[in-house]
Each structure stands twice: as C-alpha cells, then as structure tokens.
Design an enzyme around this catalytic site. Structure first.
Site, short mmCIF file in Angstrom:
data_model
loop_
_atom_site.label_atom_id
_atom_site.label_comp_id
_atom_site.label_asym_id
_atom_site.label_seq_id
_atom_site.Cartn_x
_atom_site.Cartn_y
_atom_site.Cartn_z
N GLY A 84 -4.60 10.01 -63.61
CA GLY A 84 -3.23 9.77 -64.04
C GLY A 84 -2.31 10.97 -63.97
N SER A 85 -2.58 11.90 -63.05
CA SER A 85 -1.65 13.04 -62.94
C SER A 85 -0.29 12.57 -62.42
CB SER A 85 -2.22 14.16 -62.06
OG SER A 85 -2.30 13.75 -60.72
N ASN A 86 -0.28 11.54 -61.59
CA ASN A 86 1.02 11.00 -61.14
C ASN A 86 1.74 10.32 -62.30
OD1 ASN A 86 1.72 11.28 -58.11
ND2 ASN A 86 -0.49 10.99 -58.18
N LYS A 117 -13.00 -11.68 -60.35
CA LYS A 117 -11.79 -11.14 -59.73
C LYS A 117 -10.57 -12.04 -59.96
CE LYS A 117 -10.63 -9.28 -55.16
NZ LYS A 117 -9.48 -10.08 -54.77
N ARG A 148 -7.36 -0.71 -56.71
CA ARG A 148 -7.66 -2.09 -56.35
C ARG A 148 -6.51 -2.65 -55.53
NH1 ARG A 148 -11.43 -4.90 -58.83
NH2 ARG A 148 -10.31 -6.79 -58.30
N ASN A 182 3.75 2.02 -54.15
CA ASN A 182 2.47 2.73 -54.17
C ASN A 182 2.69 4.12 -53.59
OD1 ASN A 182 -0.38 3.10 -54.41
ND2 ASN A 182 -0.60 2.69 -52.23
N HIS A 199 0.54 7.17 -51.52
CA HIS A 199 -0.70 7.39 -50.77
C HIS A 199 -0.73 8.82 -50.23
CE1 HIS A 199 -4.25 6.34 -48.52
NE2 HIS A 199 -3.73 7.01 -47.51
#
Ligand code: GRF
Length: 191
Positions: free
Chosen positions: A11-13, A64, A90, A106, A108
């Site tokens: 969770g550094s972001n 799921k 996920r 997101n 990346h």
C-alpha cells in the site's frame, strides 16, 4: 465524488494517495479501502489515516463469483463513484468493470503495452531495456489493458540493480498516481 482504493499488499501507493488527498490535492472523498487479504499492510495504513477499511477473501465468500458479487455490493453500499486500483493483484469481474465505465484506474510499473502482468519491473530489467517506466490506465476486462491516461519514463542505468530500479519506479509512481487521480476526478466531477 466518492472514491475507493483497492489493494492487496503493502500500500505505498495508497499512502501517497491518502497524503495527497489529506493535503487537498485530490478532490472528492477517499471513502474506503478494500483488501482481499486481512493481513495486507494497506489496511493498517488505512486505519492510521482513519479511512474505513474492509477486507474479505475469495475463500470466505465461497468462491470467485460470490467474492466478486460481494465486492460490487460493498462498492455500491458505500456509494462509490470511482475506483482506484493500487497494487490490487486480481482481475476485476465484468460486472464490476461495467458498473464503473471509465471510472476505474490502475497503475502498472512498466511502459505498457510492454511487460504486463505481475512482474513488470523484473521482466523489463531481465530483458535489458534501457527505458522502462510507469503507466496509469483505465481498466477493461484484460490484464493491464485499457486506454492509457499517463506514462512516465524511467531510465535504466548501467549501475542499476533490480532493487534500485524498483525504488526509482516506485518513486515515480508515488508522484504520478496522485496527480493523475486528481485530474481524472476533477474531469469526472465537471462532466
Ligand atoms: C506497484 O508497483 C504498482 O504499480 C503495482 O503494484 C505495486 C503496488 O505497490 N500495480 P504498493 O502496494 O502500492 O506499495
């Protein structure tokens, strides 16, 4: 605009995002954090910043499909308008993606479309690329696909090790993501 952060680990972001939000640099309400593991460190970070934190696992939900339905229900119960993935390991279900059209971001750690997947930094390093970087993109049903919103390059220098490259990439992520989130949320609330 109420937004949620979904994460699976460190969770550094999230930390960079919550600090920018507390400093008034990101508009809207950081309404909740969700992790798919109870022991994810991001949950402790959320508690420290007094952000409501939720977690459940696929196993607890009985598979799921039920997990994805429970996650969608949680996001709807919390009246979430916008979803931020920050190390969420996920792929989201079609139902969740369709419930938030162009409202899921997101980050990346490579210059997509190169090196998608879980090991983007390592694969770029092993390949010997001289330039890699960070990509922020809208999420669609693929793995690290979807329209690109922002990219920033990171040079791989001769002296770099995998660890030093990882550190450089994370530093760029922590600057870039809060800035892009702020821009997207502003655009959304004006539309
Ligand atoms: C980041 O490198 C991000 O690009 C990737 O997962 C990592 C999460 O790191 N999607 P953290 O949990 O935010 O520290």
């Amino acid at each position: 605009m109420r937004f949620a952060v979904l994460a699976s680990g460190n969770g550094s972001n999230f930390e960079a995002i919550v600090k920018a939000w507390e400093a008034g640099e990101i508009p809207g309400e950081l309404a909740m954090v969700f992790a798919n593991h109870h022991e994810a460190f991001v949950l402790q970070r959320a508690n420290k910043h007094q952000i409501p934190a939720f977690s459940f696992t696929v196993k607890e939900q009985g598979g799921k499909e039920a997990y994805e339905a429970a996650l969608l229900e949680l996001l709807q119960e919390q009246a979430i308008d916008f979803v931020i993935l920050a190390g969420y390991l996920r792929i989201l279900s079609k139902d969740i993606i369709e419930a938030f059209p162009k409202r899921i971001l997101n980050i990346h750690p490579s210059l997509l479309p190169s090196f998608p997947g879980l090991h983007g930094i390592q694969e770029a390093f092993d390949y010997g690329v001289k330039i890699t970087g960070v990509t922020v993109h809208y999420v669609d049903c693929g793995l690290d696909t979807g329209p690109i919103v922002a990219q920033e390059a990171v040079l791989v220098e001769k002296a770099d090790t995998l660890a030093s490259l990882e550190a450089k990439i994370h530093q760029v992520e922590h600057q870039l993501y809060p800035k892009v989130i702020a821009e997207c949320l502003k655009k959304e609330s004006n539309s």
